[in-house]
Design an enzyme around this catalytic site. Sequence first.
Site, PDB file in Angstrom:
ATOM      1  N   HIS A   1      -6.982  -0.910 -13.245  1.00 41.75           N
ATOM      2  CA  HIS A   1      -6.582   0.134 -12.304  1.00 41.75           C
ATOM      3  C   HIS A   1      -6.972  -0.171 -10.862  1.00 41.75           C
ATOM      4  O   HIS A   1      -6.138  -0.095  -9.973  1.00 41.75           O
ATOM      5  CB  HIS A   1      -6.968   1.537 -12.730  1.00 41.75           C
ATOM      6  CG  HIS A   1      -6.093   2.503 -11.991  1.00 41.75           C
ATOM      7  ND1 HIS A   1      -4.812   2.765 -12.386  1.00 41.75           N
ATOM      8  CD2 HIS A   1      -6.254   3.108 -10.805  1.00 41.75           C
ATOM      9  CE1 HIS A   1      -4.229   3.531 -11.476  1.00 41.75           C
ATOM     10  NE2 HIS A   1      -5.076   3.753 -10.509  1.00 41.75           N
TER      11      HIS A   1
ATOM     12  N   GLU B   1      -7.184  -2.999  -9.776  1.00 41.44           N
ATOM     13  CA  GLU B   1      -6.256  -4.095  -9.460  1.00 41.44           C
ATOM     14  C   GLU B   1      -4.951  -3.573  -8.867  1.00 41.44           C
ATOM     15  O   GLU B   1      -4.441  -4.141  -7.905  1.00 41.44           O
ATOM     16  CB  GLU B   1      -5.983  -4.906 -10.728  1.00 41.44           C
ATOM     17  CG  GLU B   1      -4.819  -5.878 -10.646  1.00 41.44           C
ATOM     18  CD  GLU B   1      -5.045  -7.047  -9.702  1.00 41.44           C
ATOM     19  OE1 GLU B   1      -6.213  -7.339  -9.410  1.00 41.44           O
ATOM     20  OE2 GLU B   1      -4.054  -7.644  -9.265  1.00 41.44           O
TER      21      GLU B   1
ATOM     22  N   THR C   1      -3.718  10.096  -1.143  1.00 41.95           N
ATOM     23  CA  THR C   1      -2.431   9.410  -0.951  1.00 41.95           C
ATOM     24  C   THR C   1      -1.489  10.291  -0.146  1.00 41.95           C
ATOM     25  O   THR C   1      -0.775   9.816   0.747  1.00 41.95           O
ATOM     26  CB  THR C   1      -1.806   9.056  -2.313  1.00 41.95           C
ATOM     27  OG1 THR C   1      -2.807   8.437  -3.121  1.00 41.95           O
ATOM     28  CG2 THR C   1      -0.650   8.096  -2.142  1.00 41.95           C
TER      29      THR C   1
ATOM     30  N   HIS D   1      -6.149   6.572 -17.970  1.00 37.08           N
ATOM     31  CA  HIS D   1      -4.825   7.210 -17.957  1.00 37.08           C
ATOM     32  C   HIS D   1      -3.739   6.223 -18.398  1.00 37.08           C
ATOM     33  O   HIS D   1      -2.608   6.616 -18.624  1.00 37.08           O
ATOM     34  CB  HIS D   1      -4.504   7.836 -16.592  1.00 37.08           C
ATOM     35  CG  HIS D   1      -4.312   6.873 -15.472  1.00 37.08           C
ATOM     36  ND1 HIS D   1      -4.722   7.137 -14.196  1.00 37.08           N
ATOM     37  CD2 HIS D   1      -3.765   5.645 -15.411  1.00 37.08           C
ATOM     38  CE1 HIS D   1      -4.431   6.120 -13.410  1.00 37.08           C
ATOM     39  NE2 HIS D   1      -3.850   5.199 -14.132  1.00 37.08           N
ATOM     40  N   HIS D   2      -4.109   4.949 -18.528  1.00 41.38           N
ATOM     41  CA  HIS D   2      -3.167   3.986 -19.103  1.00 41.38           C
ATOM     42  C   HIS D   2      -3.179   4.042 -20.622  1.00 41.38           C
ATOM     43  O   HIS D   2      -2.429   3.329 -21.277  1.00 41.38           O
ATOM     44  CB  HIS D   2      -3.526   2.570 -18.650  1.00 41.38           C
ATOM     45  CG  HIS D   2      -3.440   2.371 -17.170  1.00 41.38           C
ATOM     46  ND1 HIS D   2      -2.298   1.934 -16.547  1.00 41.38           N
ATOM     47  CD2 HIS D   2      -4.349   2.583 -16.176  1.00 41.38           C
ATOM     48  CE1 HIS D   2      -2.509   1.858 -15.238  1.00 41.38           C
ATOM     49  NE2 HIS D   2      -3.742   2.256 -14.989  1.00 41.38           N
TER      50      HIS D   2
ATOM     51  N   HIS E   1       6.500 -12.955 -16.294  1.00 42.00           N
ATOM     52  CA  HIS E   1       6.975 -12.245 -15.107  1.00 42.00           C
ATOM     53  C   HIS E   1       5.846 -11.401 -14.514  1.00 42.00           C
ATOM     54  O   HIS E   1       5.577 -11.460 -13.310  1.00 42.00           O
ATOM     55  CB  HIS E   1       8.172 -11.368 -15.454  1.00 42.00           C
ATOM     56  CG  HIS E   1       8.517 -10.357 -14.394  1.00 42.00           C
ATOM     57  ND1 HIS E   1       9.019 -10.715 -13.167  1.00 42.00           N
ATOM     58  CD2 HIS E   1       8.394  -9.004 -14.373  1.00 42.00           C
ATOM     59  CE1 HIS E   1       9.198  -9.618 -12.439  1.00 42.00           C
ATOM     60  NE2 HIS E   1       8.823  -8.568 -13.141  1.00 42.00           N
TER      61      HIS E   1
ATOM     62  N   ASP F   1     -12.164 -17.809  13.482  1.00 33.11           N
ATOM     63  CA  ASP F   1     -11.564 -18.259  12.230  1.00 33.11           C
ATOM     64  C   ASP F   1     -12.119 -17.341  11.140  1.00 33.11           C
ATOM     65  O   ASP F   1     -12.772 -16.349  11.451  1.00 33.11           O
ATOM     66  CB  ASP F   1     -11.931 -19.734  11.926  1.00 33.11           C
ATOM     67  CG  ASP F   1     -10.897 -20.404  11.023  1.00 33.11           C
ATOM     68  OD1 ASP F   1     -10.815 -20.013   9.846  1.00 33.11           O
ATOM     69  OD2 ASP F   1     -10.158 -21.279  11.503  1.00 33.11           O
TER      70      ASP F   1
ATOM     71  N   SER G   1      -9.997 -15.523  -6.252  1.00 25.25           N
ATOM     72  CA  SER G   1      -9.934 -14.192  -5.638  1.00 25.25           C
ATOM     73  C   SER G   1     -11.293 -13.739  -5.134  1.00 25.25           C
ATOM     74  O   SER G   1     -11.391 -13.136  -4.057  1.00 25.25           O
ATOM     75  CB  SER G   1      -9.449 -13.156  -6.658  1.00 25.25           C
ATOM     76  OG  SER G   1      -8.117 -13.378  -6.971  1.00 25.25           O
TER      77      SER G   1
ATOM     78  N   TRP H   1       1.642  -8.663 -19.858  1.00 22.53           N
ATOM     79  CA  TRP H   1       0.666  -9.048 -18.833  1.00 22.53           C
ATOM     80  C   TRP H   1      -0.661  -8.328 -19.035  1.00 22.53           C
ATOM     81  O   TRP H   1      -1.683  -8.738 -18.495  1.00 22.53           O
ATOM     82  CB  TRP H   1       1.208  -8.809 -17.429  1.00 22.53           C
ATOM     83  CG  TRP H   1       0.941  -7.449 -16.855  1.00 22.53           C
ATOM     84  CD1 TRP H   1       1.705  -6.337 -17.027  1.00 22.53           C
ATOM     85  CD2 TRP H   1      -0.162  -7.048 -16.040  1.00 22.53           C
ATOM     86  NE1 TRP H   1       1.143  -5.270 -16.376  1.00 22.53           N
ATOM     87  CE2 TRP H   1      -0.004  -5.680 -15.759  1.00 22.53           C
ATOM     88  CE3 TRP H   1      -1.274  -7.709 -15.521  1.00 22.53           C
ATOM     89  CZ2 TRP H   1      -0.917  -4.958 -14.993  1.00 22.53           C
ATOM     90  CZ3 TRP H   1      -2.178  -6.976 -14.753  1.00 22.53           C
ATOM     91  CH2 TRP H   1      -1.992  -5.625 -14.493  1.00 22.53           C
TER      92      TRP H   1
ATOM     93  N   TYR I   1      -4.575  -1.020  -7.112  1.00 17.32           N
ATOM     94  CA  TYR I   1      -4.831  -0.605  -5.727  1.00 17.32           C
ATOM     95  C   TYR I   1      -5.093  -1.786  -4.833  1.00 17.32           C
ATOM     96  O   TYR I   1      -4.827  -1.736  -3.626  1.00 17.32           O
ATOM     97  CB  TYR I   1      -5.981   0.413  -5.673  1.00 17.32           C
ATOM     98  CG  TYR I   1      -5.548   1.726  -6.277  1.00 17.32           C
ATOM     99  CD1 TYR I   1      -4.210   1.929  -6.608  1.00 17.32           C
ATOM    100  CD2 TYR I   1      -6.432   2.745  -6.533  1.00 17.32           C
ATOM    101  CE1 TYR I   1      -3.784   3.105  -7.176  1.00 17.32           C
ATOM    102  CE2 TYR I   1      -5.999   3.937  -7.100  1.00 17.32           C
ATOM    103  CZ  TYR I   1      -4.681   4.108  -7.423  1.00 17.32           C
ATOM    104  OH  TYR I   1      -4.260   5.272  -7.982  1.00 17.32           O
TER     105      TYR I   1
END
Lengths: 311, 516
Positions: free
Chosen positions: B244, B246, B319, B293-294, B67, B96, B161, B132, B248
């Site tokens: 992190h 990612e 933010t 911070h994770h 998921h 283009d 990417s 994940w 954003y």
Amino acid sequence: MSTNNEVVEHETYYVPEQSRLPIFASLGLFLTVFGAGRMLNGSDDGSMYFFVGALLFAFVLWSWFSIVIAENMRGLNSMQLKRSYVIGMGWFIFSEVMFFAAFFGALWYVRSLAGPWLGGEGEGGAANPLIWPGYQHEWPVMNTPDMVANGDKAKILGPEQSMSNPGLSNWASWLPFWNTVILLASSVTIHIAHSALKSNKRSVFNLWLTVTVLLGIAFIILQIEEYVHAYREMGLTLESGIYGATFFLLTGFHGAHVTLGTFMLLLMLLRSILKGHFKHDDSFGFDAAAWYWHFVDVVWLGLFFYVYVFA
Amino acid sequence: MAHGPAQGIRRWLYTTNHKDIGTLYLWFSFAMFLLGGVFALVIRAELFEPGMQIVEPEFFNQMTTMHGLVMVFGAVMPAFVGLANWMVPLMIGAPDMALPRMNNWSFWILPFAFAMLSSTLFMDGGAPNFGWTFYAPLSTTYAPPSVTFFIFAVHIMGASSIMGAINIIATIVNLRAPGMSYMKMPLFVWTWLITAFLLIAVMPVLAAVVTMMLFDIHFGTSFFNAAGGGDPVMFQHIFWFFGHPEVYIMILPAFGVVSAIIPTFARKSLFGYSSMVYATAAIAFLSFVVWAHHMFTVGMPLAGEMAFMYMTMLIAVPTGVKVFNWVATMFKGSMTFETPMLFSVAFVILFTIGGFSGLMLAIAPADFQYHDTYFVVAHFHYVLVPGAIFSITAGVYYWLPKWCGNMYNETLGKVHFWTAFIGLNVTFFPMHFAGLSGMPRRIPDYNMMFADWNMISTVGAFLFGAAQILFLFNVIATIRSKRPASDEVWDRPEGLEWTLPSPAPYHTFTKPPPLS
């Protein structure tokens, strides 16, 4: 493209109408990694997928570059389009920088933070007496925590010798030193070639580009010799703990990039000799290969100092 | 250049047209959104009641992993790339994308990569089951054999990417119409420029970390094995150095989308344009220095905990600037609430809730309580669902009339919005409470005390899922309808894309447009 107003068309940004290249490049790439995955997981048919995919991928890339070159020859590429190629190559090299940065970062982290904690230093080292009693951190890691804590029952053995700096007086017989000399020299020779091209001296360009390619090949040969020596005589392999892991992944990916860079320069040389490609003001293919070569060179300097000299 | 599209399937396989490729990206991402949604509904169905009902714990773990992976890499990221493909050339007056063939290559890698990733579900040992975030050694020593294919899938989608991002940067830097200086670019273009930079900076780091995994698994290296002198925590550091930025990557383009929509329906120019640009850049910069911070509970030195805590809290400032600007744009505006605006207003409110719970999680000592609970799940779903997903939905409703030339059904759009809005809040808001009272994430069974909140969440999840069927129906009905949209579509919207006919011709701006 329509034919009746070539001149006007060429002033606009060239957008190819349709192309079979991308879908077949994707298929080739997919088959290559799918085959590699099956090979690694022990399936017999993996190598077949891998080679079919790699061949297809190589063929597509060959066609792709041929088409792009032909378009430029036909004058389809405006100055603006050429700038897009330059920007693309620049950011591609930046992505490569970040790829190596991750490996350098990993090396720094185990050398300067995780290693000392494993060895019992500071608050982070509290687990040392419980899990790895007796392990003291030094770099290169010759005795792995497994060896120190588990003696004969250890599964992960460190190397017998390391690749580190043997002392300045011994540099003359130290391969990494000569590899550094070779790569630095090649950066100079390719610059001479570049300058020659800019002033329309074709034979000088071909000569110094040949020298650069030979230096690249010499580097690869010495690097292979170093690896053979490491595996046969120093007990230094991918499996010899964190030192072997960081050493081979950093130098190995660098070596792979040197090989790719040498191949690119060789193709540029053949394009120049056989086809007379590149003009003093229109040489993107060569320019890109040269930037790539300088990038590979800079990475080596990082390796030389951080992996070899100050180790 | 006068040609229209080729006929049949070849149009889509061989296309170099930014609009075709944008369409491919958007449909692919919607397919992945449904696939990832089905995985989510398996999770929610199992959690409807305490005890084991529907799936084995092992399969449950595969569902949480797949998921996450499918939603992050298959749904959200390609959807934003699809919007960029469609809109960036139209917004800057470019003929283009800068490198049209590479553009098609970036797309076509993805179906192959996700076919390979999805096929792991049918392999011996099952699909990846380590979450994940694929922490080592769960993803190395204890991983199922399919991890090899997971690694290669990540490699090639990373290549996709990076090429996509290079293309976007080259387009924005090189193909702007004369007179469109950087500070005149629409904010969506700005946010994508910065997002593309983030992608090129961190996708190679992801490639490096899965490569280290590959070598640990198959070639006996000790990167994430302390017995050889490596460190499993190093995996987390490298992963989150990618991870992190990612997150954003998945939200900055969303800021761009709502910054385009809110001014249109407030009938005022965007408040504080330049501060929006600087805030986006500041957020991108800070995203590189907050990754740990994770990992507050992993046993970092106190100095590390403090540094990452303060840097993280600092992100609230730029933010906050953005949220303030959106609100100030609406202030005293002549507001109307068509479907894109409804999704955008919901974005501002609900994303702010996700931001505040993020601020709570940023406080290291408090995080020791929240870590690995459903509070974290609630937090990042509030950021991603009403954040990323709502902004994509808003963008689709906003630009769909320009893409296909027909107006969507406003009533159906509003029904879609309210169903999705209620569904997502019913799903995710109770997770805050379940998490704060201690329910761990990624567990197929739970204590009786969490039963009520979970039952409510599951009901909400199926409602939210049903809302997406409405969305699908509405989009298809719009494409097939005969309700032509005007060229401007909305009430005097800003931007070059609205100067074009609806639907936008196959080739646009072959000559750069004059700018007023």
